[in-house]
Scaffold this motif. Structure first.
Motif, PDB file in Angstrom:
ATOM      1  N   ASP A 162      16.641  47.799  72.724  1.00  0.00           N
ATOM      2  CA  ASP A 162      17.800  47.548  73.581  1.00  0.00           C
ATOM      3  C   ASP A 162      17.460  46.803  74.856  1.00  0.00           C
ATOM      4  OD1 ASP A 162      19.458  48.804  71.785  1.00  0.00           O
ATOM      5  OD2 ASP A 162      19.297  50.770  72.739  1.00  0.00           O
ATOM      6  N   GLU A 163      16.198  46.829  75.257  1.00  0.00           N
ATOM      7  CA  GLU A 163      15.782  46.130  76.465  1.00  0.00           C
ATOM      8  C   GLU A 163      15.031  44.844  76.135  1.00  0.00           C
ATOM      9  OE1 GLU A 163      13.600  48.874  78.824  1.00  0.00           O
ATOM     10  OE2 GLU A 163      15.329  50.153  79.224  1.00  0.00           O
ATOM     11  N   ALA A 164      15.229  44.346  74.909  1.00  0.00           N
ATOM     12  CA  ALA A 164      14.627  43.095  74.453  1.00  0.00           C
ATOM     13  C   ALA A 164      13.108  43.132  74.436  1.00  0.00           C
ATOM     14  CB  ALA A 164      15.102  41.905  75.293  1.00  0.00           C
ATOM     15  N   GLY A 165      12.564  44.274  74.049  1.00  0.00           N
ATOM     16  CA  GLY A 165      11.134  44.375  73.795  1.00  0.00           C
ATOM     17  C   GLY A 165      10.921  44.448  72.298  1.00  0.00           C
ATOM     18  N   ALA A 166       9.720  44.139  71.833  1.00  0.00           N
ATOM     19  CA  ALA A 166       9.427  44.178  70.397  1.00  0.00           C
ATOM     20  C   ALA A 166       9.053  45.599  69.992  1.00  0.00           C
ATOM     21  CB  ALA A 166       8.295  43.209  70.065  1.00  0.00           C
ATOM     22  N   LYS A 167       9.762  46.111  69.004  1.00  0.00           N
ATOM     23  CA  LYS A 167       9.507  47.472  68.513  1.00  0.00           C
ATOM     24  C   LYS A 167       8.892  47.404  67.126  1.00  0.00           C
ATOM     25  CE  LYS A 167      11.969  51.697  67.220  1.00  0.00           C
ATOM     26  NZ  LYS A 167      13.324  52.329  67.125  1.00  0.00           N
ATOM     27  N   ASP A 168       7.714  48.017  66.967  1.00  0.00           N
ATOM     28  CA  ASP A 168       7.007  48.036  65.690  1.00  0.00           C
ATOM     29  C   ASP A 168       7.604  49.147  64.815  1.00  0.00           C
ATOM     30  OD1 ASP A 168       5.265  48.041  63.561  1.00  0.00           O
ATOM     31  OD2 ASP A 168       3.443  48.258  64.763  1.00  0.00           O
ATOM     32  N   LEU A 169       8.177  48.765  63.667  1.00  0.00           N
ATOM     33  CA  LEU A 169       8.782  49.750  62.768  1.00  0.00           C
ATOM     34  C   LEU A 169       7.752  50.442  61.888  1.00  0.00           C
ATOM     35  CD1 LEU A 169      11.994  47.817  61.634  1.00  0.00           C
ATOM     36  CD2 LEU A 169      11.745  49.484  63.487  1.00  0.00           C
ATOM     37  N   GLY A 170       6.501  49.952  61.900  1.00  0.00           N
ATOM     38  CA  GLY A 170       5.453  50.624  61.150  1.00  0.00           C
ATOM     39  C   GLY A 170       4.806  49.769  60.079  1.00  0.00           C
ATOM     40  N   LEU A 171       3.935  50.392  59.310  1.00  0.00           N
ATOM     41  CA  LEU A 171       3.178  49.725  58.256  1.00  0.00           C
ATOM     42  C   LEU A 171       3.984  49.720  56.956  1.00  0.00           C
ATOM     43  CD1 LEU A 171       0.415  48.503  57.386  1.00  0.00           C
ATOM     44  CD2 LEU A 171      -0.288  50.832  56.800  1.00  0.00           C
ATOM     45  N   TYR A 172       4.098  48.531  56.315  1.00  0.00           N
ATOM     46  CA  TYR A 172       4.909  48.398  55.110  1.00  0.00           C
ATOM     47  C   TYR A 172       4.158  47.827  53.914  1.00  0.00           C
ATOM     48  CZ  TYR A 172       9.119  49.621  57.635  1.00  0.00           C
ATOM     49  OH  TYR A 172      10.071  50.304  58.360  1.00  0.00           O
ATOM     50  N   GLY A 173       2.867  47.693  54.001  1.00  0.00           N
ATOM     51  CA  GLY A 173       2.121  47.178  52.863  1.00  0.00           C
ATOM     52  C   GLY A 173       0.882  46.451  53.301  1.00  0.00           C
ATOM     53  N   GLY A 174       0.218  45.827  52.320  1.00  0.00           N
ATOM     54  CA  GLY A 174      -1.034  45.147  52.602  1.00  0.00           C
ATOM     55  C   GLY A 174      -1.175  43.835  51.877  1.00  0.00           C
ATOM     56  N   PRO A 187      12.864  34.440  70.322  1.00  0.00           N
ATOM     57  CA  PRO A 187      11.747  33.581  69.899  1.00  0.00           C
ATOM     58  C   PRO A 187      10.493  33.770  70.746  1.00  0.00           C
ATOM     59  CG  PRO A 187      13.788  32.337  69.895  1.00  0.00           C
ATOM     60  CD  PRO A 187      14.084  33.638  70.571  1.00  0.00           C
ATOM     61  N   ALA A 188      10.647  33.801  72.061  1.00  0.00           N
ATOM     62  CA  ALA A 188       9.484  33.958  72.944  1.00  0.00           C
ATOM     63  C   ALA A 188       8.841  35.329  72.765  1.00  0.00           C
ATOM     64  CB  ALA A 188       9.910  33.759  74.399  1.00  0.00           C
ATOM     65  N   ILE A 189       9.662  36.349  72.560  1.00  0.00           N
ATOM     66  CA  ILE A 189       9.130  37.705  72.372  1.00  0.00           C
ATOM     67  C   ILE A 189       8.310  37.786  71.093  1.00  0.00           C
ATOM     68  CG2 ILE A 189       9.764  40.108  71.944  1.00  0.00           C
ATOM     69  CD1 ILE A 189      12.222  39.599  73.744  1.00  0.00           C
ATOM     70  N   TYR A 190       8.846  37.260  69.994  1.00  0.00           N
ATOM     71  CA  TYR A 190       8.122  37.302  68.721  1.00  0.00           C
ATOM     72  C   TYR A 190       6.882  36.414  68.747  1.00  0.00           C
ATOM     73  CZ  TYR A 190      11.960  39.860  66.469  1.00  0.00           C
ATOM     74  OH  TYR A 190      12.880  40.807  66.117  1.00  0.00           O
ATOM     75  N   GLN A 191       6.975  35.267  69.422  1.00  0.00           N
ATOM     76  CA  GLN A 191       5.797  34.409  69.554  1.00  0.00           C
ATOM     77  C   GLN A 191       4.674  35.143  70.273  1.00  0.00           C
ATOM     78  OE1 GLN A 191       7.531  31.045  71.540  1.00  0.00           O
ATOM     79  NE2 GLN A 191       8.025  29.966  69.647  1.00  0.00           N
ATOM     80  N   GLY A 192       5.042  35.937  71.277  1.00  0.00           N
ATOM     81  CA  GLY A 192       4.042  36.723  71.987  1.00  0.00           C
ATOM     82  C   GLY A 192       3.375  37.757  71.092  1.00  0.00           C
ATOM     83  N   VAL A 193       4.165  38.401  70.226  1.00  0.00           N
ATOM     84  CA  VAL A 193       3.617  39.384  69.293  1.00  0.00           C
ATOM     85  C   VAL A 193       2.655  38.719  68.314  1.00  0.00           C
ATOM     86  CG1 VAL A 193       4.167  40.978  67.418  1.00  0.00           C
ATOM     87  CG2 VAL A 193       5.598  40.929  69.464  1.00  0.00           C
ATOM     88  N   ILE A 194       3.076  37.591  67.741  1.00  0.00           N
ATOM     89  CA  ILE A 194       2.248  36.882  66.755  1.00  0.00           C
ATOM     90  C   ILE A 194       0.922  36.448  67.374  1.00  0.00           C
ATOM     91  CG2 ILE A 194       2.094  34.832  65.285  1.00  0.00           C
ATOM     92  CD1 ILE A 194       5.207  34.968  65.111  1.00  0.00           C
ATOM     93  N   LYS A 195       0.995  35.829  68.552  1.00  0.00           N
ATOM     94  CA  LYS A 195      -0.241  35.348  69.202  1.00  0.00           C
ATOM     95  C   LYS A 195      -1.156  36.507  69.568  1.00  0.00           C
ATOM     96  CE  LYS A 195      -1.961  32.122  72.656  1.00  0.00           C
ATOM     97  NZ  LYS A 195      -3.159  32.930  72.913  1.00  0.00           N
ATOM     98  N   SER A 196      -0.567  37.602  70.036  1.00  0.00           N
ATOM     99  CA  SER A 196      -1.374  38.756  70.418  1.00  0.00           C
ATOM    100  C   SER A 196      -2.139  39.320  69.220  1.00  0.00           C
ATOM    101  CB  SER A 196      -0.472  39.839  71.015  1.00  0.00           C
ATOM    102  OG  SER A 196      -1.191  41.018  71.282  1.00  0.00           O
TER     103      SER A 196
END
Length: 262
Positions: free
Chosen positions: A146-158, A87-96
């Motif tokens: 594997d180290e609990a970092g957020a990995k961007d899988l890429g662009l999937y639409g608009g 949750p904290a990791i994804y919250q950081g991505v969203i806010k960023s």
């Protein structure tokens, strides 16, 4: 005479001791252990014994309540640790991404996010759409590495899209619709990433009068999602968060609210 009687008694006691076998449930090892324990208990001061017992009890309690280690021997984060951390990791991505979009567009920004366990590991992936309007929206999907970092899988639409899933297979779906044309785009998780798995295209006409009509027939269900919009800078800035549920219910919050985690 008294000496003879005494010797006879001593012999009787010794013979009785020799008659014990393992069937009695007592062997030499347990007897020795018992005597050693009695000796320690007898010789140790009462204060030291109490302190030792208290320390042992506290140590056992700490061991029972200690959280599981989040690092595996090879440095990877355990499943339990990742579950607590996502949750904290994804919250950081969203806010960023939200702050980045706000700063780049003079306070104007819109984001939409949802969660879906795409790889069936018990931890959801983050489905994130951001931009200023339908014309420049980008959909990115994030998973934990594997180290609990957020990995961007890429662009999937608009733009002009919604997050959904196929209730027949459980697979993730993006629904696109604009000016009477529509597509149901299917995805499959393969080899550590999300891949397109075909689409179904249709147009509204006299027989198909709404997108929902086709989605119902195909078993496509929307995913609960959060929508955040921001306008203006400084004192004139206004940010609102809306949580939309598939059953039609919704909640509204002032500011950027990141409490919803699916």
């Amino acid at each position: 005479m008294k000496r003879i009687i005494a010797l006879s008694c001593l012999a009787a006691v010794m013979l009785a001791g020799c008659g014990k076998t393992e069937k009695d449930g007592t062997d030499s090892k347990s007897e020795t252990t018992t005597k050693a324990t009695e000796a320690v208990t007898t010789e140790a001061p009462e204060e030291e014994t109490t302190e030792a017992l208290t320390t042992a009890a506290e140590t056992s309690a700490e061991a029972a309540t200690a959280p599981e280690t989040t690092k595996e021997p090879d440095g990877m984060v355990s499943a339990g640790g990742r579950m607590d951390m996502y949750p904290a990791i994804y919250q950081g991505v969203i806010k960023s991404k939200f702050d980045e979009t706000v700063n780049r567009n003079e306070g104007n920004a819109s984001i939409e996010y949802a969660f879906r366990d795409l790889d069936a590991d018990g931890i959801p992936e983050l489905l994130l759409k951001y931009g200023t309007c339908e014309a420049d929206y980008q959909i990115h999907i994030y998973t934990l590495d594997d180290e609990a970092g957020a990995k961007d899988l890429g662009l999937y639409g608009g733009g002009h899209t919604s997050f959904a899933y196929d209730e027949n297979t459980g697979d993730f779906v993006i629904v696109w619709g604009h000016m009477g044309a529509a597509s149901i785009i299917y995805y499959k998780w393969e080899n550590g990433t999300l891949k397109s798995n075909g689409s179904y295209d249709f147009n509204l006409d006299e027989e198909i009068t709404s997108y929902d009509q086709v989605l119902e027939e195909k078993g496509i269900r929307y995913i609960d999602h959060v929508y955040v919009s921001s306008f203006g800078m400084g004192d004139d800035a206004m940010t609102k968060t809306y949580v939309y549920h598939a059953n039609g219910e919704s909640e509204e919050y002032d500011g950027l609210n990141l409490d919803y985690m699916g």
